[in-house]
Structures are given as C-alpha cells and as structure tokens.
Scaffold this motif. Structure first.
Motif, mmCIF file in Angstrom:
data_model
loop_
_atom_site.group_PDB
_atom_site.id
_atom_site.type_symbol
_atom_site.label_atom_id
_atom_site.label_comp_id
_atom_site.label_asym_id
_atom_site.label_seq_id
_atom_site.Cartn_x
_atom_site.Cartn_y
_atom_site.Cartn_z
ATOM 1 N N GLN A 1 26.831 -20.028 19.419
ATOM 2 C CA GLN A 1 25.845 -19.852 20.499
ATOM 3 C C GLN A 1 25.954 -20.964 21.539
ATOM 4 O O GLN A 1 25.246 -20.939 22.544
ATOM 5 C CB GLN A 1 24.422 -19.819 19.919
ATOM 6 C CG GLN A 1 24.150 -18.651 19.013
ATOM 7 C CD GLN A 1 24.100 -17.334 19.766
ATOM 8 O OE1 GLN A 1 23.789 -17.282 20.942
ATOM 9 N NE2 GLN A 1 24.437 -16.246 19.087
ATOM 10 N N ASN A 2 26.792 -21.951 21.260
ATOM 11 C CA ASN A 2 26.987 -23.068 22.171
ATOM 12 C C ASN A 2 25.661 -23.732 22.556
ATOM 13 O O ASN A 2 25.380 -23.962 23.744
ATOM 14 C CB ASN A 2 27.734 -22.565 23.421
ATOM 15 C CG ASN A 2 28.339 -23.718 24.183
ATOM 16 O OD1 ASN A 2 28.547 -24.793 23.611
ATOM 17 N ND2 ASN A 2 28.580 -23.525 25.470
ATOM 18 N N GLY A 3 24.834 -23.975 21.585
ATOM 19 C CA GLY A 3 23.543 -24.637 21.821
ATOM 20 C C GLY A 3 22.918 -24.982 20.486
ATOM 21 O O GLY A 3 23.429 -24.579 19.441
ATOM 22 N N ASP A 4 21.840 -25.742 20.529
ATOM 23 C CA ASP A 4 21.169 -26.115 19.274
ATOM 24 C C ASP A 4 20.290 -24.982 18.762
ATOM 25 O O ASP A 4 19.592 -24.338 19.537
ATOM 26 C CB ASP A 4 20.275 -27.335 19.512
ATOM 27 C CG ASP A 4 21.033 -28.617 19.278
ATOM 28 O OD1 ASP A 4 22.176 -28.551 18.782
ATOM 29 O OD2 ASP A 4 20.485 -29.688 19.603
ATOM 30 N N ILE A 5 20.317 -24.742 17.468
ATOM 31 C CA ILE A 5 19.397 -23.757 16.877
ATOM 32 C C ILE A 5 18.166 -24.561 16.471
ATOM 33 O O ILE A 5 18.192 -25.327 15.505
ATOM 34 C CB ILE A 5 20.022 -23.052 15.634
ATOM 35 C CG1 ILE A 5 21.435 -22.520 15.940
ATOM 36 C CG2 ILE A 5 19.109 -21.936 15.109
ATOM 37 C CD1 ILE A 5 21.516 -21.466 17.018
ATOM 38 N N THR A 6 17.094 -24.402 17.235
ATOM 39 C CA THR A 6 15.921 -25.253 17.003
ATOM 40 C C THR A 6 14.875 -24.596 16.093
ATOM 41 O O THR A 6 13.964 -25.264 15.623
ATOM 42 C CB THR A 6 15.256 -25.632 18.344
ATOM 43 O OG1 THR A 6 15.013 -24.417 19.070
ATOM 44 C CG2 THR A 6 16.161 -26.537 19.162
ATOM 45 N N ALA A 7 14.998 -23.298 15.901
ATOM 46 C CA ALA A 7 14.073 -22.608 14.985
ATOM 47 C C ALA A 7 14.760 -21.364 14.444
ATOM 48 O O ALA A 7 15.597 -20.761 15.127
ATOM 49 C CB ALA A 7 12.793 -22.220 15.717
ATOM 50 N N PHE A 8 14.409 -20.994 13.220
ATOM 51 C CA PHE A 8 14.965 -19.776 12.622
ATOM 52 C C PHE A 8 13.856 -19.135 11.799
ATOM 53 O O PHE A 8 13.290 -19.762 10.914
ATOM 54 C CB PHE A 8 16.161 -20.105 11.722
ATOM 55 C CG PHE A 8 16.960 -18.897 11.320
ATOM 56 C CD1 PHE A 8 18.150 -18.586 11.950
ATOM 57 C CD2 PHE A 8 16.505 -18.057 10.305
ATOM 58 C CE1 PHE A 8 18.881 -17.457 11.588
ATOM 59 C CE2 PHE A 8 17.217 -16.914 9.938
ATOM 60 C CZ PHE A 8 18.416 -16.627 10.587
ATOM 61 N N SER A 9 13.533 -17.875 12.121
ATOM 62 C CA SER A 9 12.494 -17.181 11.357
ATOM 63 C C SER A 9 13.118 -15.971 10.666
ATOM 64 O O SER A 9 13.756 -15.144 11.316
ATOM 65 C CB SER A 9 11.377 -16.734 12.308
ATOM 66 O OG SER A 9 10.623 -15.723 11.694
ATOM 67 N N PHE A 10 12.917 -15.886 9.358
ATOM 68 C CA PHE A 10 13.485 -14.749 8.624
ATOM 69 C C PHE A 10 12.615 -13.503 8.763
ATOM 70 O O PHE A 10 13.048 -12.423 8.440
ATOM 71 C CB PHE A 10 13.612 -15.094 7.130
ATOM 72 C CG PHE A 10 14.753 -16.025 6.835
ATOM 73 C CD1 PHE A 10 16.025 -15.524 6.612
ATOM 74 C CD2 PHE A 10 14.569 -17.387 6.798
ATOM 75 C CE1 PHE A 10 17.094 -16.367 6.334
ATOM 76 C CE2 PHE A 10 15.622 -18.247 6.525
ATOM 77 C CZ PHE A 10 16.887 -17.733 6.295
#
Ligand SMILES: Cc1cc2nc3c(=O)[nH]c(=O)nc-3n(C[C@H](O)[C@H](O)[C@H](O)COP(=O)(O)OP(=O)(O)OC[C@H]3O[C@@H](n4cnc5c(N)ncnc54)[C@H](O)[C@@H]3O)c2cc1C
Length: 408
Positions: free
Chosen positions: A214-223
């Motif tokens: 994604q060429n960026g930071d993954i700052t949150a992930f919700s399942f």
C-alpha cells in the motif's frame, strides 16, 4: 530433568503461550520467543534458573483449574447503546459491562490493537475511562500479549479494586492460575468463544507486507467492520507520506491472513486440542456471536417485532458462575437480554462443542513461513486460490468503489 521439559515444552500442544510462567519467574529466566508460525513460546535461560518450580505452578496445562460444568443461564444479548454496538464485533456485550464497571471506579482489561513505531500489535491493556473503551472493542483475530498485565491485575485486586478481565479462555485460565493465592472476590472474568489464535508475529509480518504493497503505514486494522452490517468484513487504514489517511474495506477471502484464520490453518498448535472449546467454561461469563439466531429465535429479531437487530449484531452470552450472575446484576443495566438455551446457542457455533481442526495445508504453510517468511505464505495462498483470487480482488475493488460513492 531439563527445564524446557519442566515447562512441557517438548510438546507445543501443551503450551498456549499465555506467558504466566515468564511473569511468575522470580529471576527473569524465562523469555517469550516467537517460533512456529510466529507464535510465542517460553524459553528458559538455564544459567539463571533456580529450579523453584513457580513456572510449573502457574502453568494452566500442569494444574487443576476451576470451571463450570454447564452454563447457569444462556442469553441472546445486545448493547442498548447503538453507538457502542456499532463499534463492537458482535452484540457489544463486552462494552456495556465494561462501561458500568468503569463508572463504578473499576478497571477493565482487554485486547487493544496498539500502533507504536509503525507497528500494529495486539496486546492487553488496562483502562479506567469510558473514552478509552473503543480501544478494547472489536475482535482482533490474533494472539494478544496479555501476560504483562497479570501482576497489575493482582495489585489492583489486592488494593480492593474491581477488575473486569476479558480474553480468550486460555488467557482467563492462565490469569486465574496466576492469581491462585490472591483474593479474587472483586475479579470478574469474561472469556470468548474462540476459534483459535494465529501467532502475533505472523500478523505483524502480514501487516508489514500490506504496508509495503500500500506504500504507506497501516495505522489501524479492524477484522469486524460493521459498515455493511454484522458479518466478517474487515477494514484497514493507510496513512501516506503526507499524513493523509485512507480507509479500505477488505473481504476476508481477499486477505491471505484473514482467509487462513477463518479456515483454521494458522493457529498455534495448542488451539487444535484446546481444552476450553466446550461448554465447561473458565470465565464467569462467555461472549460470542449468536450465529444462526434467525433460525433459533426469529421472534427476538426487530423485523418480527423483537428487540434485537441482526443487522447491528447479536451476542451469545453464557453466565457460568455465581460471580457471573453478580456481574450481570451489578453491571448489566445497559444490556438487552433474551433467554436462550445451550443447544440453540451452540448449533452454529462449533467452538462451543469442539476445538478447530486444520488440513494438510498447515504443514505446507509452516514450511513456507520458515523458509520464505510471510511472502511464502502469501504465494502459497494465491496458488491454492488460483483464478478465484482474481475474481475476489475485483469484487473487493467494486466494494470499495461502492463504499466511497456512499460517502461522496
Ligand atoms: C481470536 C478470536 C476468535 C474468536 N472466535 C469466535 C468464534 O469462533 N465464535 C464466536 O461466536 N465468537 C468468536 N470470537 C468472539 C467474537 O468475535 C467477539 O469477540 C465476542 O462475541 C465479543 O463481542 P462483543 O461485541 O461483546 O465485544 P467486542 O467489543 O467486539 O469484543 C471485544 C472483546 O474481545 C476481546 N478481544 C478481542 N481480541 C482479542 C484477542 N486477540 N485476544 C483476547 N481477547 C480479545 C477484548 O478484550 C474485548 O473483551 C472470537 C474472538 C477472538 C478474539
């Protein structure tokens, strides 16, 4: 006897990675180290070990624990507060109970997806403000680091504070083992109906790969993103180099990590013979999704004049002990409760009857991860999916396009 054997480490199925041994060790001889599929196991520093046996005493696999024979009560339940319900994975029972505990001056422990130094890590934290509650809401389908909280919980109980602890059954069992000599009158424990947990490092590696793509930071992930209702849709947030954030929805079958989680291929070894995957529960209450409620209790659904909304999410709530009854009486005022029974609640919830099982694919995944890291897991997943993967990707693009238009 070798210390590794003392801890039962010759058999990974006899270790749930709770880390109680590591925090109980008086000389810090035990560290948790990532092994098979990124799951943590204790490793003993033989030079430090003084053979006191404390690690064995707190090991859930080596001691008798208390658990209920069968739940005292079974409910279909939901949080009466719509906003809290929306932020929860299923019926938001956890948040309703936690909010009341906090309002009475108690402290709540649960799993938060913490973002620090560019890394997302699920770990247990303690909170005592309503504002922080959102951190603990939502299911994180990965093993949470919880053991560092055990001494904190002990200190709070010793000072007379109410503690509400939530986690997987093995974490609750581990905490109870750790607190065996502590007065637990003010401890309320909720265990989850649990499918199994993949290793923490496997998830971190998956996120690192997603970040690169994604060429960026993954700052949150919700399942469990509820933007399309109660279900298994996921979502994540990407932050680009200029700090702009973008929300992306993710179908479970488009994510190697989520898909392999749902098909039970990537759990730690002990999950496949989990001693808590049945109706004899270790928590004072048990929380899960009430899958199949439309068949079991159609009369409770809003479309039939009832009080529970299947679109918003409905929980199964088991009350397993007298302490569980007290929890509900004292802190359950924010809940909508409808009576159910164990047979109905467990019909579509296999993990209330038996542990998950895997196929031969798991061994291949272990080998690929060992030799090539997460890219190896991804490659194998896509190879097995073949053309279906491309079709699902297109469906996922369409889903995000539709979602974007909804907010334009
Ligand atoms: C790994 C895992 C597997 C699950 N498998 C099933 C299943 O097979 N069937 C089923 O009915 N339900 C399962 N659940 C439970 C379900 O997803 C909901 O968490 C549960 O119904 C509670 O939902 P809620 O709406 O009340 O609260 P929510 O706000 O959604 O739940 C948050 C609660 O879950 C806890 N939690 C979240 N992630 C973790 C984690 N990684 N480790 C420990 N605790 C965590 C938090 O501490 C908090 O108590 C699973 C949950 C997890 C974490």
């Amino acid at each position: 006897m070798k210390k590794q054997e003392i801890l039962g480490l010759s058999d990974p199925a006899q270790c749930c990675g709770c880390g109680a041994c590591a925090v109980a060790c008086p000389v810090n001889a035990i560290t948790m180290v990532a092994k098979d599929l990124g799951a943590y196991y204790p490793e003993v520093n033989m030079d430090r070990c003084v053979s006191c046996g404390k690690c064995q005493k707190v090991c859930v696999f080596q001691s008798e624990e208390e658990h209920s024979d069968a739940p005292l009560r079974v409910y279909a339940a939901a949080n009466a507060d719509r906003q809290q319900l929306k932020g929860s994975a299923s019926g938001g029972v956890f948040a309703a109970l936690a909010k009341s505990v906090i309002a009475e001056g108690g402290i709540v422990y649960g799993c938060s997806m913490e973002y620090t130094h560019g890394v997302l890590t699920p770990m247990h934290i303690g909170i005592d403000t309503e504002a922080a509650l959102t951190k603990l809401q939502g299911s994180k389908y990965v093993q949470s680091k919880a053991f560092h909280c055990f001494p904190e919980v002990k200190t709070h109980l010793q000072s007379g504070r109410v503690v509400f602890f939530s986690g997987t059954p093995c974490q609750v069992a581990a905490l109870k083992c750790y607190l065996r000599e502590t007065n637990t009158e003010r401890l309320f424990a909720a265990d989850l109906v649990c499918h199994g947990t993949p290793g923490t490092v496997l998830f971190e590696d998956y996120i690192a790969r997603l970040k690169k793509r994604q060429n960026g930071d993954i700052t949150a992930f919700s399942f469990r993103d509820k933007s399309s209702g109660w279900g298994l849709l996921a979502g994540y947030q990407v932050q680009d180099k200029n700090g702009r954030e973008k929300q992306t929805l993710l179908r479970p079958d488009c994510s190697s990590y989520y898909s392999l989680f749902l098909s039970s291929e990537t759990y730690r070894e002990s999950c496949y013979s989990c001693p808590w995957a049945n109706t004899a529960r270790v928590g004072d209450v048990t929380l899960g999704d009430y899958w199949g409620i439309e068949n079991e209790h159609p009369e409770y659904l809003t479309e039939n004049g009832g009080k529970l909304s299947a679109a918003a999410g409905i929980s199964v709530l088991l009350v397993n002990s007298e302490q569980g009854k007290t929890l509900l009486k004292r802190f359950g005022s924010g809940l909508v409760l409808e009576a159910s029974n164990l047979e109905s609640a467990s019909r579509q919830n296999t993990q209330l009857r038996k542990p998950s099982s895997h196929t031969a694919l798991r061994e291949e995944l272990v080998r690929c991860y060992e030799t090539e890291g997460y890219p190896g897991v991804e490659k194998l997943f896509r190879k097995k999916q073949g053309l279906r993967y491309c079709v699902r990707r297109i469906k996922n693009l369409f889903l995000n396009w539709k979602n974007k238009r909804r907010y334009e």
